[in-house]
Write an enzyme that holds these catalytic residues in place. Structure first.
Site, mmCIF file in Angstrom:
data_model
loop_
_atom_site.group_PDB
_atom_site.id
_atom_site.type_symbol
_atom_site.label_atom_id
_atom_site.label_comp_id
_atom_site.label_asym_id
_atom_site.label_seq_id
_atom_site.Cartn_x
_atom_site.Cartn_y
_atom_site.Cartn_z
ATOM 1 N N LYS A 1 0.607 4.393 6.938
ATOM 2 C CA LYS A 1 0.047 5.297 5.939
ATOM 3 C C LYS A 1 0.628 6.692 6.137
ATOM 4 O O LYS A 1 1.211 6.999 7.172
ATOM 5 C CB LYS A 1 -1.486 5.375 6.071
ATOM 6 C CG LYS A 1 -2.229 4.074 5.798
ATOM 7 C CD LYS A 1 -2.197 3.691 4.338
ATOM 8 C CE LYS A 1 -3.039 2.453 4.059
ATOM 9 N NZ LYS A 1 -2.417 1.220 4.612
ATOM 10 N N SER B 1 0.812 -1.218 0.000
ATOM 11 C CA SER B 1 0.000 0.000 0.000
ATOM 12 C C SER B 1 0.848 1.273 0.000
ATOM 13 O O SER B 1 0.357 2.342 -0.352
ATOM 14 C CB SER B 1 -0.954 0.017 1.195
ATOM 15 O OG SER B 1 -0.251 0.142 2.410
#
EC number: 3.4.21.88
Length: 202
Positions: free
Chosen positions: A157, A120
């Site tokens: 993230k 990701s």
């Protein structure tokens, strides 16, 4: 020397910081406050364990009776692999092993290593299998890459703060941005990524 436990390493770091910054070791009460425990008895037990491992000497009848020994070298950063849902990151059960890293390798000091699972954050240069060097923190600035716990799961993230909302942004268009309203769902920042180690090439 046997590897130090996570708690012992935390206490040893606390002693080192006090000696470096104040010029003298902390009291047992100061150590307890620094590591967030209420019982000084537990701290005494850990100090005795550190003495048995040869990294400190305890001086009886002295309030600051702790002396760092030459063998108190850095035991290395704990490497955390697969993270179990709902568990704190830095528990002994989560640590695979300890890794020695030279402090000059990264601009900011890391507290632990986290093994990346997934792609990701690919476009930020972070891929599956990499080791992230993470500095423990409970707060972060917008734009920093963070390790966060959300719904009992840990993810990496880029944090973006906008008004009352926090956005967890992937660095891969195949993944979706996660919008979080901290008033409705807890967002627990576990640390800030300060470095990446590539464990394989090709």
């Amino acid at each position: 020397m046997k590897p130090l436990t996570v708690r012992q390493r935390e206490i040893l770091d606390c002693i080192r910081r006090s000696v470096e910054n104040e010029g003298f070791p902390p009291t047992i009460a100061e150590i307890a406050r620094a590591i967030g425990v209420s019982s000084p008895h537990g701290v005494r037990e850990q100090l005795r364990a550190l003495e048995r491992k040869g990294v400190i000497e305890l001086i009886p009848s002295a309030s600051r009776g702790i002396r760092l020994l030459a063998r108190a070298e850095e035991p290395g950063l704990p490497l955390i692999g697969k993270v179990a849902a709902g568990r704190p990151l830095l528990t002994e059960a989560q640590v695979e092993r300890y890794c020695q890293l030279g402090p000059e390798l990264f601009e900011h000091k890391g507290d632990y290593l986290l093994r990346v699972q997934g792609m990701s954050m690919r476009d930020a240069g972070i891929i599956d299998g990499d080791l992230l060097v993470v500095q423990q923190a409970q707060e972060a600035r917008s734009g920093q890459i963070v390790v966060v716990r959300l719904h009992d799961e840990v993810t990496v993230k880029r944090l973006r703060l906008e008004g009352a909302l926090a956005y967890l942004e992937p660095a891969n268009p195949e993944f979706s941005v996660i919008a979080v309203d901290p008033e409705r769902q807890p967002l627990c920042i576990e640390g800030i990524v300060v470095g990446v180690i590539r464990t394989r090439v090709g």
